[in-house]
Design a protein around this motif. Structure first.
Motif, PDB file in Angstrom:
ATOM      1  N   SER A  18       0.813  -1.227   0.000  1.00 43.61           N
ATOM      2  CA  SER A  18       0.000   0.000   0.000  1.00 43.61           C
ATOM      3  C   SER A  18       0.843   1.271   0.000  1.00 43.61           C
ATOM      4  CB  SER A  18      -0.960   0.005   1.197  1.00 43.61           C
ATOM      5  OG  SER A  18      -0.254  -0.038   2.420  1.00 43.61           O
ATOM      6  N   ILE A  21       8.064   0.907   1.057  1.00 36.64           N
ATOM      7  CA  ILE A  21       8.912   0.010   0.274  1.00 36.64           C
ATOM      8  C   ILE A  21       8.066  -0.855  -0.670  1.00 36.64           C
ATOM      9  CG2 ILE A  21      10.489  -1.960   0.460  1.00 36.64           C
ATOM     10  CD1 ILE A  21      11.489  -0.682   3.143  1.00 36.64           C
ATOM     11  N   SER A  40      -2.610  -5.762   1.359  1.00 37.38           N
ATOM     12  CA  SER A  40      -2.428  -5.050   2.623  1.00 37.38           C
ATOM     13  C   SER A  40      -3.716  -5.273   3.422  1.00 37.38           C
ATOM     14  CB  SER A  40      -2.116  -3.563   2.423  1.00 37.38           C
ATOM     15  OG  SER A  40      -3.280  -2.794   2.365  1.00 37.38           O
ATOM     16  N   THR A  41      -3.825  -4.650   4.587  1.00 37.72           N
ATOM     17  CA  THR A  41      -4.977  -4.969   5.437  1.00 37.72           C
ATOM     18  C   THR A  41      -6.220  -4.160   5.089  1.00 37.72           C
ATOM     19  OG1 THR A  41      -4.249  -3.395   7.120  1.00 37.72           O
ATOM     20  CG2 THR A  41      -3.556  -5.691   7.398  1.00 37.72           C
ATOM     21  N   ASP A  58      -4.576 -10.114   5.801  1.00 41.20           N
ATOM     22  CA  ASP A  58      -3.684  -9.984   6.959  1.00 41.20           C
ATOM     23  C   ASP A  58      -2.662 -11.113   6.861  1.00 41.20           C
ATOM     24  OD1 ASP A  58      -2.420 -10.056   9.386  1.00 41.20           O
ATOM     25  OD2 ASP A  58      -4.241 -10.230  10.584  1.00 41.20           O
ATOM     26  N   VAL A  59      -1.403 -10.786   6.645  1.00 44.19           N
ATOM     27  CA  VAL A  59      -0.395 -11.848   6.468  1.00 44.19           C
ATOM     28  C   VAL A  59      -0.208 -12.681   7.725  1.00 44.19           C
ATOM     29  CG1 VAL A  59       0.875 -10.648   4.640  1.00 44.19           C
ATOM     30  CG2 VAL A  59       1.589 -10.359   7.038  1.00 44.19           C
ATOM     31  N   ASN A  85       7.211  -8.388   2.267  1.00 46.21           N
ATOM     32  CA  ASN A  85       7.592  -7.031   2.675  1.00 46.21           C
ATOM     33  C   ASN A  85       6.736  -6.500   3.828  1.00 46.21           C
ATOM     34  OD1 ASN A  85       8.499  -4.096   2.182  1.00 46.21           O
ATOM     35  ND2 ASN A  85       6.276  -4.016   1.785  1.00 46.21           N
ATOM     36  N   TYR A 149      10.608  -6.704  17.783  1.00 53.80           N
ATOM     37  CA  TYR A 149      10.958  -6.418  16.381  1.00 53.80           C
ATOM     38  C   TYR A 149      12.282  -7.102  16.022  1.00 53.80           C
ATOM     39  CZ  TYR A 149      11.474  -3.698  12.050  1.00 53.80           C
ATOM     40  OH  TYR A 149      11.609  -3.311  10.726  1.00 53.80           O
ATOM     41  N   LYS A 153      12.699 -10.029  13.228  1.00 51.07           N
ATOM     42  CA  LYS A 153      13.537  -9.824  12.035  1.00 51.07           C
ATOM     43  C   LYS A 153      14.737 -10.778  12.025  1.00 51.07           C
ATOM     44  CE  LYS A 153      11.128  -6.613   9.928  1.00 51.07           C
ATOM     45  NZ  LYS A 153      10.418  -6.945   8.670  1.00 51.07           N
ATOM     46  N   GLY A 180      18.753  -0.618   6.497  1.00 47.77           N
ATOM     47  CA  GLY A 180      18.858   0.318   7.615  1.00 47.77           C
ATOM     48  C   GLY A 180      17.668   1.271   7.554  1.00 47.77           C
ATOM     49  N   VAL A 182      15.051   3.516   6.253  1.00 47.36           N
ATOM     50  CA  VAL A 182      14.506   3.818   4.923  1.00 47.36           C
ATOM     51  C   VAL A 182      13.440   4.892   5.094  1.00 47.36           C
ATOM     52  CG1 VAL A 182      13.413   2.855   2.860  1.00 47.36           C
ATOM     53  CG2 VAL A 182      14.838   1.383   4.306  1.00 47.36           C
ATOM     54  N   THR A 184      10.375   6.068   5.023  1.00 47.14           N
ATOM     55  CA  THR A 184       8.963   5.695   4.852  1.00 47.14           C
ATOM     56  C   THR A 184       8.195   6.138   6.097  1.00 47.14           C
ATOM     57  OG1 THR A 184       9.155   3.569   5.976  1.00 47.14           O
ATOM     58  CG2 THR A 184       9.634   3.580   3.602  1.00 47.14           C
TER      59      THR A 184
HETATM   60  N1  LIG Z   1      11.414   1.974   6.970  1.00 49.36           N
HETATM   61  C1  LIG Z   1      12.506   1.463   7.533  1.00 49.36           C
HETATM   62  O1  LIG Z   1      13.374   2.196   8.049  1.00 49.36           O
HETATM   63  C2  LIG Z   1      12.730  -0.028   7.522  1.00 49.36           C
HETATM   64  C3  LIG Z   1      13.997  -0.501   7.882  1.00 49.36           C
HETATM   65  C4  LIG Z   1      14.230  -1.873   7.888  1.00 49.36           C
HETATM   66  C5  LIG Z   1      13.229  -2.747   7.513  1.00 49.36           C
HETATM   67  N2  LIG Z   1      12.000  -2.279   7.160  1.00 49.36           N
HETATM   68  C6  LIG Z   1      10.990  -3.261   6.781  1.00 49.36           C
HETATM   69  O2  LIG Z   1      10.528  -2.991   5.478  1.00 49.36           O
HETATM   70  C7  LIG Z   1       9.185  -3.467   5.325  1.00 49.36           C
HETATM   71  C8  LIG Z   1       8.330  -2.343   4.758  1.00 49.36           C
HETATM   72  O3  LIG Z   1       8.332  -1.271   5.673  1.00 49.36           O
HETATM   73  P1  LIG Z   1       7.973   0.241   5.292  1.00 49.36           P
HETATM   74  O4  LIG Z   1       9.038   1.083   5.854  1.00 49.36           O
HETATM   75  O5  LIG Z   1       7.606   0.362   3.870  1.00 49.36           O
HETATM   76  O6  LIG Z   1       6.701   0.409   6.247  1.00 49.36           O
HETATM   77  P2  LIG Z   1       5.280   1.088   6.064  1.00 49.36           P
HETATM   78  O7  LIG Z   1       5.403   2.302   5.228  1.00 49.36           O
HETATM   79  O8  LIG Z   1       4.700   1.192   7.416  1.00 49.36           O
HETATM   80  O9  LIG Z   1       4.487  -0.035   5.216  1.00 49.36           O
HETATM   81  C9  LIG Z   1       4.192  -1.286   5.799  1.00 49.36           C
HETATM   82  C10 LIG Z   1       3.325  -2.065   4.830  1.00 49.36           C
HETATM   83  O10 LIG Z   1       2.952  -3.316   5.441  1.00 49.36           O
HETATM   84  C11 LIG Z   1       1.523  -3.457   5.372  1.00 49.36           C
HETATM   85  N3  LIG Z   1       1.037  -4.276   6.475  1.00 49.36           N
HETATM   86  C12 LIG Z   1       1.159  -4.023   7.804  1.00 49.36           C
HETATM   87  N4  LIG Z   1       0.589  -5.004   8.514  1.00 49.36           N
HETATM   88  C13 LIG Z   1       0.113  -5.901   7.622  1.00 49.36           C
HETATM   89  C14 LIG Z   1      -0.567  -7.141   7.730  1.00 49.36           C
HETATM   90  N5  LIG Z   1      -0.885  -7.672   8.916  1.00 49.36           N
HETATM   91  N6  LIG Z   1      -0.906  -7.783   6.594  1.00 49.36           N
HETATM   92  C15 LIG Z   1      -0.615  -7.269   5.390  1.00 49.36           C
HETATM   93  N7  LIG Z   1       0.024  -6.111   5.195  1.00 49.36           N
HETATM   94  C16 LIG Z   1       0.384  -5.437   6.320  1.00 49.36           C
HETATM   95  C17 LIG Z   1       1.016  -2.029   5.389  1.00 49.36           C
HETATM   96  O11 LIG Z   1      -0.273  -1.942   4.805  1.00 49.36           O
HETATM   97  P3  LIG Z   1      -1.615  -1.571   5.630  1.00 49.36           P
HETATM   98  O12 LIG Z   1      -1.217  -0.727   6.805  1.00 49.36           O
HETATM   99  O13 LIG Z   1      -2.420  -0.862   4.591  1.00 49.36           O
HETATM  100  O14 LIG Z   1      -2.174  -2.889   5.998  1.00 49.36           O
HETATM  101  C18 LIG Z   1       2.039  -1.345   4.483  1.00 49.36           C
HETATM  102  O15 LIG Z   1       1.720  -1.578   3.125  1.00 49.36           O
HETATM  103  C19 LIG Z   1       8.753  -3.924   6.721  1.00 49.36           C
HETATM  104  O16 LIG Z   1       8.882  -5.331   6.817  1.00 49.36           O
HETATM  105  C20 LIG Z   1       9.740  -3.236   7.649  1.00 49.36           C
HETATM  106  O17 LIG Z   1       9.900  -3.923   8.875  1.00 49.36           O
HETATM  107  C21 LIG Z   1      11.735  -0.938   7.151  1.00 49.36           C
END
Ligand SMILES: NC(=O)c1ccc[n+]([C@@H]2O[C@H](COP(=O)([O-])OP(=O)(O)OC[C@H]3O[C@@H](n4cnc5c(N)ncnc54)[C@H](OP(=O)(O)O)[C@@H]3O)[C@@H](O)[C@H]2O)c1
Length: 245
Positions: A18, A21, A40-41, A58-59, A85, A149, A153, A180, A182, A184
């Motif tokens: 949604s 990333i 996504s949810t 919901d994954v 993801n 977390y 991970k 690291g 990102v 978002t």
């Molecule tokens: N941003 C960072 O700094 C960072 C660093 C390291 C790793 N990561 C990892 O990268 C991945 C993406 O993160 P992001 O930064 O893009 O985060 P984000 O902007 O919060 O996006 C998270 C995504 O996961 C979806 N989601 C959450 N719970 C879910 C569920 N139960 N079932 C299905 N979809 C679900 C959300 O969609 P809805 O809310 O619409 O359901 C959204 O599309 C994650 O695994 C995160 O841990 C991020």
């Protein structure tokens, strides 16, 4: 496309499609001629991600994940790659009275990766099938106030390494990307929670900057589509500006 027709184009399923990333991954693969299904949810959320097939799932719910993979197969007749993801931040405190936050963070980040992989694997093609799991630098290093977390991970990295052995029997590769910071919603929210500015955080990164969502998408595309990555499996690749170096 009518049911039971097989897509001429390769098909990716990405979770968390949604925003952030996941959205960058959708754009990257579509720009290279892939068809992308995403979940996504919420319906509104997944629609905003711009995938070719947006599914509410919901994954952390294995039954929903199984039904979602079936929808992808029914719609496109094939599934070539999966990117796990979807993730949530959280689980920062060790609460003596309540385990729900621990279970929520483990369930979405770790169990979700397992559910999607096990339901998708039978459909991935031998030799060219690919799984990419989005872990984190916190899948390779512990930090204070992030137990659930970090555990989730690290679990994703362990799962990646083990699944790589099983999938290798069919020459399917399984790798993890460990980003690291990102830029978002997740990162911006966490920065506010801990009260640290981007410029201060960047001081801990040798390259002195955050990773952009498109850079994660580029690496995921390399792992899925490049001939040069065909022999790369069971790896956890830190995409972190040198943070862990
Ligand atoms: N941003 C960072 O700094 C960072 C660093 C390291 C790793 N990561 C990892 O990268 C991945 C993406 O993160 P992001 O930064 O893009 O985060 P984000 O902007 O919060 O996006 C998270 C995504 O996961 C979806 N989601 C959450 N719970 C879910 C569920 N139960 N079932 C299905 N979809 C679900 C959300 O969609 P809805 O809310 O619409 O359901 C959204 O599309 C994650 O695994 C995160 O841990 C991020």
């Amino acid at each position: 496309m009518n049911a039971n027709q097989r897509s001429q184009k390769p098909v990716l399923f990405v979770t968390g499609g949604s925003r952030g990333i996941g959205k960058a991954i959708i754009e990257k693969f579509q720009s290279h001629g892939w068809v992308v299904a995403a979940c996504s949810t919420s319906a509104q959320g997944v629609q905003a991600g711009g995938s070719d097939l947006g599914l509410v799932c919901d994954v952390g719910n294995s039954v929903q994940v199984g039904q979602t993979i079936q929808s992808v197969i029914r719609t496109f007749g094939r599934l070539d790659a999966v990117i796990n993801n979807a993730g949530v931040a959280g689980g920062y405190s060790l609460n003596p009275d309540d385990d729900s936050e621990w279970h929520r963070v483990i369930n979405i980040n770790l169990n979700g990766t397992y559910y999607v992989s096990k339901h998708a694997l039978p459909y991935l093609p031998d030799y060219s099938g690919r799984i990419v799991n989005i872990s984190s630098v916190l899948g390779l290093k512990g930090v204070p106030d992030a137990a659930a977390y970090c555990a989730a991970k690290h679990g994703v990295v362990g799962f990646t390494r083990a699944l790589a052995h099983d999938a290798a029997k069919r020459h399917i590769t399984v790798n993890a990307i460990c980003p690291g910071w990102v830029r978002t919603d997740m990162a911006l929210t966490r920065m506010q929670e801990i009260g640290i500015s981007e410029s201060n955080l960047q001081k801990s990164v040798p390259l002195g900057r955050f990773i952009e969502p498109q850079e994660v998408a580029d690496l995921a595309y390399f792992l899925v589509a490049s001939e040069a990555a065909a022999g790369l499996t069971g790896q956890a690749i830190a995409l972190d500006g040198g943070f862990l170096a």
